[in-house]
Design a protein around this motif. Sequence first.
Motif, PDB file in Angstrom:
ATOM      1  N   ILE A  11      63.967 134.598  26.469  1.00  0.00           N
ATOM      2  CA  ILE A  11      64.625 135.788  27.014  1.00  0.00           C
ATOM      3  C   ILE A  11      65.543 136.408  25.962  1.00  0.00           C
ATOM      4  CG2 ILE A  11      66.300 136.563  28.747  1.00  0.00           C
ATOM      5  CD1 ILE A  11      65.017 134.492  30.643  1.00  0.00           C
ATOM      6  N   ALA A  12      66.270 135.575  25.219  1.00  0.00           N
ATOM      7  CA  ALA A  12      67.133 136.090  24.156  1.00  0.00           C
ATOM      8  C   ALA A  12      66.305 136.774  23.065  1.00  0.00           C
ATOM      9  CB  ALA A  12      67.962 134.958  23.566  1.00  0.00           C
ATOM     10  N   LEU A  17      64.172 141.810  20.546  1.00  0.00           N
ATOM     11  CA  LEU A  17      63.059 142.706  20.224  1.00  0.00           C
ATOM     12  C   LEU A  17      63.229 144.072  20.881  1.00  0.00           C
ATOM     13  CD1 LEU A  17      59.866 140.449  20.364  1.00  0.00           C
ATOM     14  CD2 LEU A  17      61.015 141.398  18.362  1.00  0.00           C
ATOM     15  N   ALA A  18      63.736 144.098  22.104  1.00  0.00           N
ATOM     16  CA  ALA A  18      63.958 145.376  22.784  1.00  0.00           C
ATOM     17  C   ALA A  18      65.016 146.205  22.053  1.00  0.00           C
ATOM     18  CB  ALA A  18      64.375 145.133  24.229  1.00  0.00           C
ATOM     19  N   ILE A  25      62.849 153.170  17.006  1.00  0.00           N
ATOM     20  CA  ILE A  25      62.435 154.474  17.528  1.00  0.00           C
ATOM     21  C   ILE A  25      63.502 155.527  17.234  1.00  0.00           C
ATOM     22  CG2 ILE A  25      61.920 155.744  19.658  1.00  0.00           C
ATOM     23  CD1 ILE A  25      59.634 153.982  18.629  1.00  0.00           C
ATOM     24  N   THR A  26      64.773 155.163  17.384  1.00  0.00           N
ATOM     25  CA  THR A  26      65.861 156.095  17.071  1.00  0.00           C
ATOM     26  C   THR A  26      65.823 156.492  15.599  1.00  0.00           C
ATOM     27  OG1 THR A  26      67.216 155.061  18.777  1.00  0.00           O
ATOM     28  CG2 THR A  26      68.354 156.414  17.151  1.00  0.00           C
ATOM     29  N   ASN A  27      65.603 155.526  14.733  1.00  0.00           N
ATOM     30  CA  ASN A  27      65.519 155.817  13.308  1.00  0.00           C
ATOM     31  C   ASN A  27      64.310 156.695  13.001  1.00  0.00           C
ATOM     32  OD1 ASN A  27      66.095 155.744  10.591  1.00  0.00           O
ATOM     33  ND2 ASN A  27      65.048 153.796  10.263  1.00  0.00           N
ATOM     34  N   LEU A  28      63.178 156.403  13.595  1.00  0.00           N
ATOM     35  CA  LEU A  28      61.974 157.189  13.365  1.00  0.00           C
ATOM     36  C   LEU A  28      62.145 158.619  13.854  1.00  0.00           C
ATOM     37  CD1 LEU A  28      59.103 156.861  12.261  1.00  0.00           C
ATOM     38  CD2 LEU A  28      58.375 156.373  14.592  1.00  0.00           C
ATOM     39  N   LEU A  29      62.731 158.791  15.030  1.00  0.00           N
ATOM     40  CA  LEU A  29      62.986 160.144  15.533  1.00  0.00           C
ATOM     41  C   LEU A  29      63.990 160.887  14.657  1.00  0.00           C
ATOM     42  CD1 LEU A  29      63.065 159.579  19.395  1.00  0.00           C
ATOM     43  CD2 LEU A  29      61.337 160.775  18.054  1.00  0.00           C
TER      44      LEU A  29
END
Length: 94
Positions: A11-12, A17-18, A25-29
């Motif tokens: 779970i950790a 990973l999340a 995704i933030t960096n890519l956008l």
Amino acid sequence: MLVVPLYTLLIAYITFLAIFFIFFITNLLHILLTGTTTFFSLIITFIILALSILTIYATWYYLQDTIWTQTITLIDINWLKSLLANFTSNRQYF
């Protein structure tokens, strides 16, 4: 006795990973929307994506046979008591 099942580590890891995926995704956008798409940023982004996919595949490959209900004993009070008893009884002062 303090025991922890292995699935808490899973779970950790999934939580890590999340968070990593959100940052990626933030960096890519950010790269795409601010117009800073250069050949160098494309290459670095591809390398990071390839290493991330390789790491996730290696994790799956090595952990596929893991029994996630197995527990890990972190603290066993009986072991600690016997350690302290041996430490104090075998002590010679002079």
